[in-house]
Structures are given as C-alpha cells and as structure tokens.
Enzyme design. Structure first.
Site, short mmCIF file in Angstrom:
data_model
loop_
_atom_site.label_atom_id
_atom_site.label_comp_id
_atom_site.label_asym_id
_atom_site.label_seq_id
_atom_site.Cartn_x
_atom_site.Cartn_y
_atom_site.Cartn_z
N SER A 223 -11.76 22.07 42.29
CA SER A 223 -11.66 23.80 42.82
C SER A 223 -12.20 24.53 40.99
O SER A 223 -13.99 24.32 40.93
CB SER A 223 -10.47 23.74 42.70
OG SER A 223 -10.03 25.34 42.75
N ASP B 255 -10.20 25.40 53.98
CA ASP B 255 -10.46 26.51 52.71
C ASP B 255 -10.91 27.52 52.94
O ASP B 255 -11.85 27.87 52.85
CB ASP B 255 -11.35 25.07 51.59
CG ASP B 255 -10.81 25.71 50.02
OD1 ASP B 255 -10.25 26.66 50.19
OD2 ASP B 255 -11.18 24.63 49.65
N HIS C 149 -7.45 22.86 50.73
CA HIS C 149 -7.72 23.35 49.22
C HIS C 149 -7.52 21.97 48.62
O HIS C 149 -6.46 22.61 47.64
CB HIS C 149 -7.62 24.43 48.85
CG HIS C 149 -8.20 24.66 48.02
ND1 HIS C 149 -9.64 25.46 47.46
CD2 HIS C 149 -8.09 24.25 46.26
CE1 HIS C 149 -9.74 25.30 45.94
NE2 HIS C 149 -8.94 24.61 45.14
#
Length: 743
Positions: A600, A686, A732
C-alpha cells in the site's frame, strides 16, 4: 479500542492506504458485494429523514449533505469522451498485463508448489493452537468459530456450548464476521459481515432466544454500539467516507433517526462505548484533530453533549470512571518529561526542552459536567519517544501498552493505590492483541503477544496479584534458533532509525544469505510485525528478515509520523536508504541478495528507493502499492483525496507542494537505468489505490528497463523481470487465507 483511540495512538484518520491486522478499521465501498440469499427479515433499515444542510460539527435532529457552491462541472460530452478513453486505456493495459502474467507464471510452477505445501503445513500446525476471541457477559460466554456463533456458560467449559446461528443461516455464505456487539440485557446481538471482495460491511441484528431470528439488516455500516437494551447507534459509510450517525430502536415501534452528520470531508466519524457503558462516544477525527460528543446511555434519546470543540492539532479520546472523564490526549505543554510524584500519581513535568507537543500522549481527567480542556488535569504522561500502542480502562485500574526503542511494556495505573507499575514484556514480542473485556470490573486482563516468526502466546495480568502470567496452552513446535537483533541506522540528518532483524542462529556467512527488507512509513501506522507463516518459513530456509521503522510511521510516537509526512516525506526515503546500507555494512547480506517488500502506502518509499538507489536491491515485492502520488492527489473526485491532504499535501493549491511530491513520486521519477526485478500484486476491486495507476506504473517501469538494456552492451547486463498479478478476488491488502496462500 475504537477508531478514535486508534487515531490518537497512530496520529491518523481512517483513510490509510494499509491497515495492520490488529484492530483494522473497517471501511466501506459504495456498492455491496455481499448478496443476502435466504433470510427471514423482520425489518429493514430505511431512514426517512428530511434533508437540509448544517455547519460542520453540530447536532441536529435530522440533516444531510448539500453540494458545494462554485464546483465546476464538465459538459456531458467532454465527460463521456474522457471516461470512454480512460476506460479503453485501462482495459487494454489490463488485458496486456493479464496476458503477460499467463505467459510467465508457469515458470514458477515448481517452486510455487513447494512453497504452498510448506505454508499449508505451517498454517495447520499453528491454527490448531489458536482460538477466536471470547466475549464474557456475566456467566455467559459468546464466541465465534468458522462462521458460527456459540453460547457457553463460563463454568461449564466450551464443550457444552450451545449453537446459536451461522453466517450461512443468514444467507451470507461468502462473508465473514468482523465485529460482534451484544446488548446490555443480552436480548440482541449485532454483527457486521464483510466479503473479502469488498470493503463494505453489512450489520445484522439478531434477536436472541431459543430460536434466534433476524430483527434488522443494515447495509453499509462502519461502526455500531448499543446505547441501551434496545437502542443501537451506528455509522453509515459511502465512498470510503463515514460521516453520518443513526439511532435505531426495536421495542414497540421500530424507528431510525439521523443523529449527526459531519460536513467536513477531512473528518471521519465512528462510535465507541466507554468501558463502564455509561457513555456512548461519537468520535470525529481527521489526521490531526479530534472532537467527541457524549450520548448518556441512561438517556439514549437525549441530544449528545460536546466534550471539547475541535481545535487544530488537538487529538483526544474519552473514557469514563466515577463521574470523571479520562482523556487520552496530545494536549499540554510541548515538553520533555521525567517522572515525579505529584497529587499521589507518578507523572511528568516540563524540563524546558523544546519537544513538540504531539511527541507525548497524556492521560488527563475532568468532571463530566465541566469537560472543556481548560478543566483538564494531568494524571500521567509518557516519556519522550514512547509510543502508546493501546489503552484499556477498568474499574480500579488503567492499562497502557507502550513501545519504546522497539521493546513492548505494560504500564498499570492503579486508581486505588495511586501508583504506576511498569512491566517489560518478553524481548521477542513485537505485536500484541488485547482481548475483549466487556466487564470493566474484571480482575484479570488477557492479551496475546507475537512477532513475525513467533506465533501468538496468551498472557494474563492479574490486578489482585499484580503479576503477569503466561497462559498454559497446547504445545506446538516453535522455532528456537531464531535470533532477534535491534539496530539503529544514522539517517542523512543524523536521526537514529530503529531496525528489527530476525535470522537463524545457525546460519553462517550471513553476508551471503538472502535478505528481505520491510518498510511502510506512512499515516503514523507501525510496520506490521504480526505472525505470518511465510516469515517463519523464510527463517527456516536461511533468510534474514529486517523491519525498517522509518519516519512517517508511528513507532516512536506522533512526532515520528509528522517528521515523515507532507514536506518531510523525503526523510522516510533517507531513513530507508540508511537502514539498508547499515544492514549490508554490518554483514547482513549484500545488494545482489537483497529484496524489498512493501504494501500500500509503503510503495511510495519502496518505489522511490527503487528510482534513486536501484543498486541496493536485486528484487522488490509490492502489494497494492501507492506509486502515483502526484496524479492521485490532483484528482479531488477520488473519495480519499481531500482527507489525505494532511498526509501528502495539496498540490492543487500549493506549487511548492506539487514540486515536492514530484521529486519523490515513484511514477514521476522512472528513468532508463538498471532496475531490480519487481513483482506486484494488485486487486481489481481496490478502491483505495486505483488499478489504472499501477498498470501505468508497470508499463512505464518495464519500458525504462528495456530502454536501458538496449542502450548498454555491458557484459553480464540483465533485463529485470517486472511482473504484475491482478487478483480478481480480494480487496485492498485484505484477503482470505486461501487467497493470500495463492498470492
């Protein structure tokens, strides 16, 4: 603890690109992927509120959003042309990468099979020793196993547990239980269900009894708490934003009412019940500022009362004990502190050092009737560079879990003896998880400790005996030859950056061993160091694991975060470079055997280092990486852009900010050079990191590597593998064991 407390502890709000496993804030995407099948629904939640506007941070009987004036809207023709072009580009890039993945993945078939078998073996070994959290109410104990809810008597043991219901019974076979809240009289149970393909959670309220039935289903719920036996408050979320609070009742006539709406897009709203259940708190947090409203659970239909109006830079969280509000906050003198005895409590006083106020968190108190900050009195304050990890209030004691110089500590503040006891936890411990304690009068606090290579161990602290007890559990094989080393790397500005290193004690010639470096460095979140089977497998196979606690993260308090965000983001890059350089200098591997892993927002620093110092690495592994900071922060229509300006800056209004982001943004700084090999996992669903940005990053990176190779004819020149695996399932950085195993 609630998300408001997490905001205080981590110095962030809940738009973070990556959430740690422990207590992850749940976020919701616009459309539910959880489709109820067969379910006996007694009532559905539909608010019939009248819409009208109001200023931020006020309580009204009923209100909602209004559009901002002066917003420029493109013509439909221009909008449609832009959307069609963008969609076509996205589809073509995705198709190209899927084709590339299908061609290259068979190359790794044999090694994939071996690794998968080993991980399944380790997973089976350690999950046998784990158990889901238990929730005790009086003599009753509620727990969840494999999607089923059970009820047991505390004295009977779980062998005689009564089955209540399962997720499949509710028609949500593709979902897992995320949160459980039980009403004070135990007549109702509210649970949140989430699919791994979505960030959206659905709240199901069950009426318990001989035959539990579904009382209500509420979609798009973030947090929920019982204010009374039949009064539930909950927050609704849309487009990753949570700004509405509702109250719903079940007895007599069912009724749902909008209680609060937040107008400022930088703020996120969630709910929490104080430990003694006297107050339900409505917590409004940005990355730098807090505001809390109190709902008196004795009078749940009265309007909430404000504790302290939002003040820029002031973060606070509320607990309650005996008509006193206990306030965990950053408020107070900007100072370094040392322990003294004042008012029968050990706390700190100003020594005159110019440390910023957000460096230390403090526990303060004030009367419920006079809760403004001018009435806050200091109870206890943390030492410099000490991170408050978690906090729990009990009837006569308060427990704080602290992190200092990489070590975990347990501090127990006694309100009876007016003393503070500090216990250093085992040196191998890197992460902890506090178990649920609904009863604030309990005499024992339970928690689990773990590290990337140590499975969770259960501990108990007895308030009566004032001691820490390791709980006896079924013995499982644990690696005993893993050595933990803690280093300090000197960054460009002389700041010392902590590194935690794990390696096999029996490994010889460590400079020849492969090294996997981990980094995050954003949102004030600590680097995730919870147990993972794959980390233990790597240790057993001779790898070295290093965790770089760079600025931008929260390992050394709120100032550590502030020193690595906005106009300080490059400090995190300097820290990472210094950490890897030191690892090589002291004999942990060498560049040609070094890989860098990030997830991320950690992709920002990893991708930046890949551009500035590619010779330090041989490979880089990224999961759902944030690699196009500039273009993302220029798009205000994306759900998180506005609130993330406190982390990255606002390039639309600040030219210096735009130039600064451009100086480190991974996508913007790709150039023809010899890059390490790169493997990226991304997710079609995502909503935090747009897939299009990752697709464009991979294409640009691959082209730069090929351009460099074509321009040079140096002997031994190699072309790196740059691979993208786009997962159709999972959201995610959040997937089931099965899907994470495949990854």
């Amino acid at each position: 603890c609630c998300a408001g407390l997490q905001n205080l502890l981590q110095g962030l709000s809940f738009s973070a690109k990556y959430y740690p496993k422990h207590n992850p804030p749940q976020t919701v995407c616009p459309y539910s992927k959880i489709a109820p099948k067969k379910c006996h629904i007694l009532g559905c939640s539909k608010s019939t509120c009248t819409h009208r506007t109001a200023p931020p941070g006020s309580i009204l009987p009923c209100r909602s959003f209004s559009c901002k004036e002066g917003t420029k809207v493109l013509s439909k023709r221009k909008q449609n042309t832009s959307i069609v072009t963008s969609d076509l580009l996205h589809k073509n890039l995705l198709k190209s990468e899927q084709k590339n993945w299908n061609n290259i993945s068979p190359t790794y078939k044999a090694v994939t099979k071996r690794i998968k078998e080993k991980l399944e073996e380790l997973h089976d070994m350690y999950t046998l020793n784990s158990r889901s959290p238990r929730i005790r109410f009086g003599e009753n104990v509620y727990f969840e196993e494999n999607g089923c809810i059970f009820l047991a008597k505390a004295d009977d043991g779980e062998g005689n547990a009564k089955f209540l219901f399962s997720v499949e019974d509710l028609g949500f076979s593709d979902a897992f239980i995320q949160q459980i809240r039980i009403s004070p009289d135990q007549r109702y149970m509210a649970i949140s269900l989430k699919s791994e393909n979505s960030e959206e959670a659905t709240c199901v309220i069950m009426k318990l009894g001989n035959l539990p039935v579904v009382e209500k289903v509420i979609p798009s719920v973030f947090s929920f708490e019982w204010a009374a036996n039949d009064v539930l408050y909950y927050t609704a979320q849309k487009n990753l934003k949570c700004q509405n609070v509702f109250r719903t009742t079940f007895t007599y006539q069912e009724h749902t009412k909008l209680v609060y709406t937040e107008q400022d897009a930088r703020f996120f709203v969630d709910l929490y019940c104080t430990k003694d259940r006297r107050f339900l708190t409505i917590n409004i947090n940005s990355k730098t500022t807090s505001e809390v409203w109190l709902v008196d659970c004795r009078h749940p239909f009265e309007s909430p009362a404000l504790v302290q109006a939002r003040t820029t830079g002031l973060i606070y969280h509320i607990e309650h004990r005996k008509d006193q509000l206990y306030i965990l906050t950053t408020y107070g003198e900007p100072a370094e502190y040392k322990a003294i005895l004042t008012d029968n409590y050990i706390h700190r006083i100003n020594l005159g050092d110019c440390w910023r106020s957000y460096r230390n968190s403090k526990l303060m108190k004030a009367p419920v009737t006079s809760s403004g900050k001018e009435n806050w009195q200091l109870v206890y304050a943390l030492e410099r560079k000490t991170k408050l990890v978690d906090f729990e209030m009990f009837s006569d004691d308060c427990i704080m879990f602290l992190k200092n110089a990489g070590h975990l500590y347990l501090n127990v503040i006694s309100f009876v003896s007016h003393s503070v006891q500090s216990i250093k936890l085992p040196t191998w411990a890197c992460e902890f998880e506090l178990e649920s304690h609904p009863e604030h009068t309990t005499s024992t606090c339970y928690f689990q400790l773990s590290s990337p290579v140590h499975p969770p161990k259960r501990f108990a602290y007895s308030f009566k005996e004032n001691n820490l007890i390791e709980q006896a559990v079924q013995e499982v094989p644990i690696i005993t030859n893993c050595h933990t080393t803690r280093l300090l790397a000197k960054s460009k500005d002389e700041t010392l950056v902590p590194i935690t290193v794990f390696h096999n004690k029996n490994s010889k010639e460590l400079h020849r061993r492969p090294l996997l470096v981990h980094v995050y460095g954003a949102y004030g979140i600590d680097l995730n160091m919870s147990f993972k089977e794959e980390k233990l497998m790597l240790i057993e196979e001779g790898w070295i694991l290093a965790y770089c606690h760079v600025r931008g993260g929260g390992e050394q308090g709120l100032s550590w975060h502030r020193d690595g965000c906005q106009h300080n983001k490059l400090k995190g890059l300097h820290d990472l470079r210094a950490c890897i350089t030191l690892l090589h200098q002291v004999g942990f591997s060498q560049p040609k055997h070094t890989a860098l892993a990030a997830a991320s927002a950690g992709g920002v620093l990893a991708g930046a280092l890949c551009n500035t110092d590619p010779a330090l690495l041989r490979a880089m592994v990224l999961q759902a990486p944030f690699v196009d900071v500039l273009n993302t922060m220029m798009k205000t229509h994306l759900p998180l852009t506005i609130e993330e300006q406190e982390e990255w800056g606002n390039p639309l209004e600040d030219e210096k900010c735009m130039k600064y982001i451009k100086s480190y943004c991974p996508y913007q700084n790709i150039k023809p050079q010899c890059y390490p090999s790169v493997f990226i996992t991304a997710y079609e669903n995502d909503e935090r990191v747009p897939l299009t940005g990752i697709l464009q990053y991979v294409q640009k990176l691959r082209k730069a590597a090929l351009d460099h190779a074509s321009r040079t004819s140096k002997k031994g020149n190699w072309i790196p593998n740059i691979i993208l695996d786009v997962q159709a399932n999972g959201s995610h950085c959040d997937s089931s064991w099965e899907h994470s195993l495949n990854e």
